[in-house]
Design a protein around this motif. Structure first.
Motif, short mmCIF file in Angstrom:
data_model
loop_
_atom_site.label_atom_id
_atom_site.label_comp_id
_atom_site.label_asym_id
_atom_site.label_seq_id
_atom_site.Cartn_x
_atom_site.Cartn_y
_atom_site.Cartn_z
N GLY A 43 0.82 -0.99 -0.03
CA GLY A 43 -0.03 -0.16 0.02
C GLY A 43 0.86 1.43 0.06
O GLY A 43 0.60 2.25 -0.64
N ALA A 44 1.75 1.34 0.95
CA ALA A 44 2.91 2.40 0.83
C ALA A 44 3.35 2.72 -0.43
O ALA A 44 3.54 3.81 -0.82
CB ALA A 44 3.98 2.22 1.88
N ILE A 47 0.89 4.29 -2.74
CA ILE A 47 0.59 5.54 -2.40
C ILE A 47 1.85 6.47 -2.78
O ILE A 47 1.74 7.60 -3.41
CB ILE A 47 0.38 5.81 -0.96
CG1 ILE A 47 -1.15 4.99 -0.57
CG2 ILE A 47 0.44 7.24 -0.41
CD1 ILE A 47 -1.36 4.88 0.95
N ARG A 48 3.08 6.01 -2.77
CA ARG A 48 4.22 6.73 -3.19
C ARG A 48 4.12 7.04 -4.75
O ARG A 48 4.54 8.13 -5.00
CB ARG A 48 5.53 5.93 -2.81
CG ARG A 48 6.79 6.80 -3.27
CD ARG A 48 7.88 5.92 -2.85
NE ARG A 48 8.01 5.52 -1.31
CZ ARG A 48 8.75 4.81 -0.79
NH1 ARG A 48 9.53 4.16 -1.30
NH2 ARG A 48 8.94 4.79 0.68
N ALA A 49 3.63 5.91 -5.44
CA ALA A 49 3.77 6.18 -6.94
C ALA A 49 2.82 7.33 -7.18
O ALA A 49 2.91 8.36 -7.93
CB ALA A 49 3.40 4.97 -7.65
N ILE A 142 12.02 8.48 4.55
CA ILE A 142 10.44 8.12 4.38
C ILE A 142 10.31 6.79 4.80
O ILE A 142 11.17 5.75 4.94
CB ILE A 142 10.15 8.54 3.07
CG1 ILE A 142 10.80 7.69 1.96
CG2 ILE A 142 10.11 10.01 2.98
CD1 ILE A 142 10.19 7.92 0.61
N ALA A 143 8.97 6.48 4.91
CA ALA A 143 8.70 5.19 5.56
C ALA A 143 8.04 4.51 4.29
O ALA A 143 7.90 4.93 3.39
CB ALA A 143 7.41 5.32 6.60
N PRO A 144 8.15 2.82 4.36
CA PRO A 144 8.36 2.12 5.43
C PRO A 144 9.97 2.18 5.85
O PRO A 144 10.24 1.27 6.42
CB PRO A 144 7.76 0.92 5.16
CG PRO A 144 7.01 1.14 4.06
CD PRO A 144 7.36 2.31 3.30
N THR A 242 -2.62 2.81 6.16
CA THR A 242 -1.45 2.33 5.47
C THR A 242 -0.37 3.14 5.94
O THR A 242 0.79 2.61 6.33
CB THR A 242 -1.56 2.44 4.01
OG1 THR A 242 -2.79 1.53 3.67
CG2 THR A 242 -0.23 1.79 3.43
N VAL A 243 -0.47 4.63 5.96
CA VAL A 243 0.91 5.26 6.16
C VAL A 243 1.14 5.27 7.53
O VAL A 243 2.23 5.34 8.00
CB VAL A 243 0.50 6.94 5.63
CG1 VAL A 243 0.21 6.69 4.18
CG2 VAL A 243 -0.71 7.48 6.16
#
Length: 346
Positions: A43-44, A47-49, A142-144, A242-243
């Motif tokens: 999920g991360a 979202i990043r993309a 940044i995460a994760p 998710t974040v």
């Protein structure tokens, strides 16, 4: 009369393979669902993309507003031990400089804690430099890949470096303004609070890099200030879950004392919070966070300026509306933010 066509070998093979194909698709779907349920990584990364694409578009729209003559120092280092310990510095064009050193605005980019880089806001930094401000745009982990409170620690370290080295660029290390958008606003608020509230710094395990008097003001755009997903619904709840899972390093972030105990910065504010300019658009899903922050600061008697809009304001102003300088509302936010910085750094 039976008019059915004879079954060819290809048709017979297809009928035999169809159940296997459907089973393979079902297993693939189940594996994807399991991946999203068992780890924040899929999920991360999704979202990043999406966020990186949106940030690139917003940056491109700012190109016509970038002034000529901005002096740039790219790729400066605030932490040689970290690949993300870098910043870019933008100084006003000679024609935009007033007497004395310009105020230094240190900007923390957004990206939901799982995306973004200092280059996302480079064009906005150039616009601010054209208004007579010096602007440093920071990278942080940044995460994760990195979890809380790593970005808070890094931004605090960057402030210390910039204050100590300010004279290299003709700047004054006692006139700093911390700014942030979206997730960057949350980080900025935390760093500001640990700078002025010793108990909060101790709870985070971070020694403040600045004296309180060095941090003159804050610009906080469209930020979240309470770290939980249970208040949201639908896709918003999935996004926050998710974040926050990625950022905290635990699925139980709302009850984890190492995260919830300090990440909900709104619970730790005092009247000593630096003067803050707080803004969000009327169609921003995170608007209630900015309104709650402003209400809390007002109740404490901390210096505050806000820029909010009527619920029926047209056009509806989305998350990160301030980066849209083609519209009057974004230009208004720019004017008021620059004026706020200049008044509090004289």
């Amino acid at each position: 009369r039976d008019t059915a066509l004879p079954m060819t070998p290809a048709v017979r093979t297809g009928r035999r393979l169809l159940p296997k194909l459907l089973m393979a698709l079902a297993l693939l779907f189940a594996a994807l669902v399991a991946a999203f349920v068992l780890s924040p990584w899929p999920g991360a990364l999704l979202i990043r993309a999406l966020f990186d694409h949106g940030a690139a578009q917003a940056s491109a729209r700012l190109v016509p507003h970038v002034p000529a003559g901005v002096v740039e120092h790219p790729g400066e280092v605030y932490d040689a031990a970290s690949a993300e310990g870098r910043f870019d510095l933008f100084l006003p064009p000679p024609g935009a400089r007033s007497e004395g050193a310009p105020p230094l605005v240190v900007w923390v980019h957004g990206g939901g804690a799982v995306s973004g880089s200092r280059t996302d806001i480079a064009n906005y930094a150039r616009v601010l430099a054209g208004q007579g401000l010096a602007v440093a745009t920071l990278d942080y982990s940044i995460a994760p890949e990195a979890i809380y409170p790593t970005p808070v620690r890094q931004v605090n370290a960057a402030l210390g470096h910039l204050a100590a080295q300010a004279s290299r660029w003709g700047l004054d290390g006692t006139r700093l303004v911390l700014a942030g958008d979206s997730a960057g606003a949350h980080i900025a608020a935390q760093v500001a609070n640990l700078t002025v509230v010793p108990a909060y710094a101790q709870a985070l395990g971070i020694a403040p890099a600045l004296q309180p008097a060095q941090l003159r003001a804050l610009l906080l755009f469209c930020g979240p200030y309470v770290m939980r997903s249970s208040d949201a619904g639908g896709i918003g709840r999935w996004f926050l879950h998710t974040v926050l899972w990625a950022y905290s390093g635990t699925r139980h972030y709302e009850s984890d004392p190492a995260f919830a105990g300090t990440a909900n910065v709104i619970d730790h504010l005092t009247a000593d919070f630096p003067p803050a300019f707080v803004s969000a658009g009327n169609a921003d899903p995170l608007l209630p966070h900015s309104q709650a922050l402003a209400a809390r600061l007002q109740a404490l008697g901390a210096p505050l300026q806000t820029l909010f809009f009527a619920p029926d304001h047209q056009p509806p102003l989305p998350h990160e509306y301030q980066f849209d300088l083609d519209g009057e509302d974004g230009r208004r936010a720019l004017r008021e933010a620059v004026d706020f910085v200049q008044r509090h750094t004289r």
